[in-house]
Design a protein around this motif. Sequence first.
Motif, PDB file in Angstrom:
ATOM      1  N   GLY A  53       9.826  -8.974   0.696  1.00  0.00           N
ATOM      2  CA  GLY A  53      10.348  -9.840  -0.342  1.00  0.00           C
ATOM      3  C   GLY A  53       9.491 -11.065  -0.630  1.00  0.00           C
ATOM      4  N   VAL A  54       8.409 -11.277   0.129  1.00  0.00           N
ATOM      5  CA  VAL A  54       7.526 -12.413  -0.129  1.00  0.00           C
ATOM      6  C   VAL A  54       6.516 -11.972  -1.181  1.00  0.00           C
ATOM      7  N   LEU A  55       6.569 -12.607  -2.351  1.00  0.00           N
ATOM      8  CA  LEU A  55       5.693 -12.258  -3.462  1.00  0.00           C
ATOM      9  C   LEU A  55       5.740 -10.756  -3.743  1.00  0.00           C
ATOM     10  N   GLU A  56       6.927 -10.204  -3.675  1.00  0.00           N
ATOM     11  CA  GLU A  56       7.095  -8.774  -3.877  1.00  0.00           C
ATOM     12  C   GLU A  56       8.351  -8.534  -4.691  1.00  0.00           C
ATOM     13  N   VAL A  91      -5.964  -9.213   1.004  1.00  0.00           N
ATOM     14  CA  VAL A  91      -4.787  -8.790   1.757  1.00  0.00           C
ATOM     15  C   VAL A  91      -3.851  -9.984   1.837  1.00  0.00           C
ATOM     16  N   LEU A  92      -2.571  -9.754   1.682  1.00  0.00           N
ATOM     17  CA  LEU A  92      -1.574 -10.819   1.748  1.00  0.00           C
ATOM     18  C   LEU A  92      -1.184 -11.084   3.198  1.00  0.00           C
ATOM     19  N   ALA A  93      -1.332 -12.314   3.642  1.00  0.00           N
ATOM     20  CA  ALA A  93      -0.868 -12.725   4.961  1.00  0.00           C
ATOM     21  C   ALA A  93       0.450 -13.469   4.767  1.00  0.00           C
ATOM     22  N   VAL A  94       1.452 -13.135   5.551  1.00  0.00           N
ATOM     23  CA  VAL A  94       2.792 -13.685   5.348  1.00  0.00           C
ATOM     24  C   VAL A  94       3.335 -14.239   6.658  1.00  0.00           C
ATOM     25  N   ARG A  95       3.911 -15.422   6.600  1.00  0.00           N
ATOM     26  CA  ARG A  95       4.695 -15.960   7.706  1.00  0.00           C
ATOM     27  C   ARG A  95       5.990 -16.460   7.114  1.00  0.00           C
ATOM     28  N   VAL A  96       7.092 -15.893   7.537  1.00  0.00           N
ATOM     29  CA  VAL A  96       8.414 -16.283   7.064  1.00  0.00           C
ATOM     30  C   VAL A  96       9.019 -17.211   8.113  1.00  0.00           C
ATOM     31  N   PRO A 136       0.806  -1.228   0.000  1.00  0.00           N
ATOM     32  CA  PRO A 136       0.000   0.000   0.000  1.00  0.00           C
ATOM     33  C   PRO A 136       0.840   1.279   0.000  1.00  0.00           C
ATOM     34  N   GLY A 137       2.098   1.176   0.363  1.00  0.00           N
ATOM     35  CA  GLY A 137       2.971   2.347   0.344  1.00  0.00           C
ATOM     36  C   GLY A 137       3.483   2.706  -1.034  1.00  0.00           C
ATOM     37  N   ARG A 138       3.272   1.838  -2.006  1.00  0.00           N
ATOM     38  CA  ARG A 138       3.778   2.091  -3.365  1.00  0.00           C
ATOM     39  C   ARG A 138       2.703   2.753  -4.206  1.00  0.00           C
ATOM     40  N   LYS A 139       2.499   4.032  -3.988  1.00  0.00           N
ATOM     41  CA  LYS A 139       1.465   4.782  -4.700  1.00  0.00           C
ATOM     42  C   LYS A 139       1.770   4.865  -6.196  1.00  0.00           C
TER      43      LYS A 139
END
Length: 141
Positions: free
Chosen positions: A138-141, A121-126, A101-104
């Motif tokens: 860096g997860v799916l980004e 919304v992306l939920a991430v657990r590394v 959301p910060g990448r306008k």
Amino acid sequence: MRFRPFSELDLEALNQVAGNRPLSLGAVRHFARTGHSFLAEEGETPLGFALAQAVWQGERATVLITRIEGQSQEALEGLLAAIVKSAYDAGIYEVALHLDPGRKDLEEALKAQGFAIGPLVLAVRVLGSRGARGETRGVLE
């Protein structure tokens, strides 16, 4: 500006745009083979890149953009257009990415290229040592 597939020989050019998250040679080799990843450049100057691959979702394929970087709105929009064309040419009718959301700038480029934003919304657990450090970038980004 031109948008072209890249190869491992473009690692240095890609990393000129990658900022503080440089690409590994292995990642470049992988995404160079997908048919959906591109380098944006003006002459010999790299202006952006997109890493994308087709992923089978059980019933159909989706081209998933795992990372996109661009130094201008034009570069981002052109990269998105190149990916959409490559997906369509391959008979894949879904293109998706997870948006920070910060990448306008990227949000505006997505809207300009006809992408719908949200509501997922992306939920991430590394796992492992990265997870222990609290890393989630860096997860799916």
